[in-house]
Scaffold this active site. Structure first.
Site, PDB file in Angstrom:
ATOM      1  N   ASP A 289       0.895  -1.137  -0.069  1.00  0.00           N
ATOM      2  CA  ASP A 289      -0.017  -0.136  -0.091  1.00  0.00           C
ATOM      3  C   ASP A 289       0.725   1.406   0.102  1.00  0.00           C
ATOM      4  OD1 ASP A 289      -2.429  -1.788   0.220  1.00  0.00           O
ATOM      5  OD2 ASP A 289      -1.736  -1.844   2.476  1.00  0.00           O
TER       6      ASP A 289
ATOM      7  N   LYS B  85       2.447   2.307  -5.188  1.00  0.00           N
ATOM      8  CA  LYS B  85       3.075   1.646  -6.144  1.00  0.00           C
ATOM      9  C   LYS B  85       2.367   1.830  -7.400  1.00  0.00           C
ATOM     10  CE  LYS B  85       3.608  -2.563  -4.264  1.00  0.00           C
ATOM     11  NZ  LYS B  85       2.825  -2.008  -2.855  1.00  0.00           N
TER      12      LYS B  85
ATOM     13  N   GLY C  28      -4.056  -4.284  -4.456  1.00  0.00           N
ATOM     14  CA  GLY C  28      -4.923  -3.425  -4.826  1.00  0.00           C
ATOM     15  C   GLY C  28      -4.384  -2.153  -5.136  1.00  0.00           C
ATOM     16  N   HIS C  29      -4.175  -1.819  -6.526  1.00  0.00           N
ATOM     17  CA  HIS C  29      -3.679  -0.624  -7.062  1.00  0.00           C
ATOM     18  C   HIS C  29      -4.536   0.331  -7.161  1.00  0.00           C
ATOM     19  CE1 HIS C  29       0.408  -2.897  -7.947  1.00  0.00           C
ATOM     20  NE2 HIS C  29       0.180  -2.626  -6.520  1.00  0.00           N
TER      21      HIS C  29
ATOM     22  N   GLN D 172       2.394  -5.877  -3.070  1.00  0.00           N
ATOM     23  CA  GLN D 172       2.724  -5.945  -1.685  1.00  0.00           C
ATOM     24  C   GLN D 172       4.061  -5.203  -1.374  1.00  0.00           C
ATOM     25  OE1 GLN D 172       1.917  -9.465  -3.064  1.00  0.00           O
ATOM     26  NE2 GLN D 172      -0.247  -8.387  -2.979  1.00  0.00           N
TER      27      GLN D 172
ATOM     28  N   THR E 139       3.110 -12.413   2.894  1.00  0.00           N
ATOM     29  CA  THR E 139       2.336 -13.104   1.843  1.00  0.00           C
ATOM     30  C   THR E 139       3.056 -14.270   1.268  1.00  0.00           C
ATOM     31  OG1 THR E 139       1.108 -12.474  -0.023  1.00  0.00           O
ATOM     32  CG2 THR E 139       3.395 -11.715  -0.040  1.00  0.00           C
TER      33      THR E 139
HETATM   34  P1  IMP Z   1      -2.448 -12.526   1.738  1.00  0.00           P
HETATM   35  O1  IMP Z   1      -1.346 -12.030   0.767  1.00  0.00           O
HETATM   36  O2  IMP Z   1      -3.812 -12.461   1.391  1.00  0.00           O
HETATM   37  O3  IMP Z   1      -2.208 -14.096   1.892  1.00  0.00           O
HETATM   38  O4  IMP Z   1      -2.181 -11.938   2.801  1.00  0.00           O
HETATM   39  C1  IMP Z   1      -0.922 -11.906   3.818  1.00  0.00           C
HETATM   40  C2  IMP Z   1      -0.618 -10.809   4.602  1.00  0.00           C
HETATM   41  O5  IMP Z   1      -0.212 -10.045   3.461  1.00  0.00           O
HETATM   42  C3  IMP Z   1      -1.771 -10.143   5.299  1.00  0.00           C
HETATM   43  O6  IMP Z   1      -1.205  -9.478   6.301  1.00  0.00           O
HETATM   44  C4  IMP Z   1      -2.361  -9.079   4.396  1.00  0.00           C
HETATM   45  O7  IMP Z   1      -3.046  -8.009   4.834  1.00  0.00           O
HETATM   46  C5  IMP Z   1      -1.054  -8.643   3.587  1.00  0.00           C
HETATM   47  N1  IMP Z   1      -1.387  -8.074   2.261  1.00  0.00           N
HETATM   48  C6  IMP Z   1      -1.710  -9.047   1.115  1.00  0.00           C
HETATM   49  N2  IMP Z   1      -1.523  -7.986   0.000  1.00  0.00           N
HETATM   50  C7  IMP Z   1      -1.559  -6.932   0.445  1.00  0.00           C
HETATM   51  C8  IMP Z   1      -1.324  -5.532  -0.175  1.00  0.00           C
HETATM   52  O8  IMP Z   1      -1.637  -5.767  -1.275  1.00  0.00           O
HETATM   53  N3  IMP Z   1      -1.230  -4.451   0.800  1.00  0.00           N
HETATM   54  C9  IMP Z   1      -1.293  -4.826   1.870  1.00  0.00           C
HETATM   55  N4  IMP Z   1      -1.121  -5.762   2.566  1.00  0.00           N
HETATM   56  C10 IMP Z   1      -1.414  -6.814   1.896  1.00  0.00           C
END
Ligand code: IMP
Length: 429
Positions: free
Chosen positions: A17, A20, A44-45, A227, A242
């Site tokens: 977040d 990017k 989520g961009h 991420q 992640t």
């Molecule tokens: P997952 O990628 O959905 O498995 O989540 C694993 C961790 O990464 C969690 O803490 C999510 O909140 C975080 N996370 C995954 N994608 C994003 C992102 O695009 N922005 C911020 N945090 C993320």
């Protein structure tokens, strides 16, 4: 805007977040191809073009620039339904995608059972990760477990059905163990996802070969990370990470090019820090300041809508990001969010429970939850910066803040973003 190398990687320096999407959108003007190399619809961009807001989860943010080719590399887990939902929504909003989108034949498919399992595991876990519920962990588990289904498999119905059946049965057994019943909805979703197979196959390509020959032809390429460094599977705050490598080296393996093809790595860091999901966050604000910055910065997840935790800029993490990614420059975003602060703090080190101060990012996540940051206080600028387009026109205290970030992080600041619009950017000469 074009001041970058021939093959540039954009990575997040914090917990995702960082903005990017905005930086990729701005830099896409100067490139021919934009490719994603890891992650999936957990990203989520958010990009603002004129009065329009676009939130992209799977398709690279570069898609909003006419004529640029956008690719999804082999390192991505591709949620076929989400992908076409996004694709069709872009077309419906007048974006011409013909011949512009390609997906790696080697990319893993993220199927509905992955989403179901992700949610079930998270709901029943003693130690929650706070995932986005998009099926990311289970899809990468299947990849590493050599049970995954890849885009290229869509062309071989017999193999596909066999592999999907085995993988799905396994997931269903796990769901049963977790006390979660599978419903007819899963069958419907599976039929829907696989029904999109031919449409996806039509976009399948050899991404590594595409990029390599584009580079040989003198074209420019941007590799878009999702991420951030602290969410990297190896280098992040494990297990609160992640399931992919988010850092710059993964851009080579995740697209199919050699690491020597990459000449520039830009790290994107917010002028403060945020985190969503579980896990330690050393520079977290007190509740009042947390609320203030969350409101000013609109800090709610683009994928899940969850409120993000907010905190001071953490230069221990930024320095670590510069090291792990080999940053050649920084893009500092959302500087304008700090415009009204009287004073700012920057973390320069962490005080450990035994009183020692460290300036490196510790591997031990559990000790990270007990450190007390060592702060340096800097004066605020208390002036709006949203209309500033040149570094010299920024208030002196804002420049001093950026200089200190660059010094502590060990990387020069190349761009400063002062608002969500495409035009709200300062390029540092
Ligand atoms: P997952 O990628 O959905 O498995 O989540 C694993 C961790 O990464 C969690 O803490 C999510 O909140 C975080 N996370 C995954 N994608 C994003 C992102 O695009 N922005 C911020 N945090 C993320």
């Amino acid at each position: 805007m074009a001041a970058q190398g021939r093959c540039t990687v954009i990575v997040g320096c914090q917990w995702g977040d960082e903005g990017k999407g905005k930086i990729v959108d701005v830099l896409t003007e100067g490139v021919d191809i934009v490719a994603r190399y890891q992650g999936g619809a957990n990203a989520g961009h958010t990009v603002h073009v004129g009065e329009d807001e676009f939130v992209l989860h799977q398709i690279p943010s570069g898609i909003l620039h006419d004529g640029k080719r956008c690719l999804l590399g082999n390192g991505v887990v591709l949620d076929i339904q989400q992908f076409f939902e996004e694709y069709d929504a872009l077309v419906a909003r007048g974006i011409d995608l013909r011949g512009r989108v390609g997906v790696s034949e080697r990319a893993q498919l993220l199927l509905p059972y992955h989403r179901l399992l992700d949610k079930a595991v998270e709901d029943t876990a003693v130690q929650k990760i706070g995932t986005t519920g998009r099926g990311i962990g289970p899809a990468y588990e299947d990849k590493a477990g050599r049970r995954g289904v890849r885009v290229v498999d869509l062309g071989n119905r017999e193999q596909l059905e066999k592999r999907v059946r085995i993988a799905q049965e396994r997931v269903c057994r796990r769901l049963e163990q977790l006390g979660v019943a599978t419903t007819e909805e899963l069958d419907t979703a599976m039929a829907e996802a696989l029904g999109l197979g031919d449409r996806l196959l039509a976009l399948a390509t050899d991404v590594g070969r595409n990029i390599t020959s584009a580079l040989l032809d003198g074209k420019r390429v941007l590799l878009e990370g999702a991420q951030g460094t602290a969410l990297d599977l190896d280098h992040g705050t494990y297990p609160f990470v992640t399931s992919s490598n988010t850092t710059a080296a993964a851009a080579a393996t995740g697209t199919g090019i050699g690491p020597t093809s990459i000449d520039t790595v830009i790290g994107v860091a917010k002028a403060y820090t945020t985190r969503v999901g579980e896990g330690p966050f050393p520079t977290a604000f007190d509740p009042k300041m947390d609320e203030r910055i969350r409101t000013l910065g609109g800090e709610f997840g683009a994928t899940t809508g969850r409120p993000r935790r907010c905190g001071w800029f953490d230069s221990v993490l930024a320095r670590f990001a510069a090291q792990v990614n080999g940053l050649t420059g920084l893009a500092v975003t959302k500087l304008d969010v700090l415009d009204t602060l009287h004073e700012l703090q920057l973390a320069t080190g962490y005080r450990m429970p035994d009183g020692t101060v460290i300036d490196g990012f510790p591997a031990d996540t559990w000790s990270l939850s007990r450190v007390v940051p060592v702060y340096e206080t800097l004066p605020g600028w208390e002036e709006p910066t949203g209309e500033v387009r040149k570094l010299e026109s920024l208030p002196a205290n804002a420049r001093a803040y950026l200089d200190r970030i660059a010094e502590l992080a060990n990387a020069p600041v190349r761009w400063v973003s002062v608002g969500s619009k495409r035009s709200q950017i300062i390029e540092v000469a």
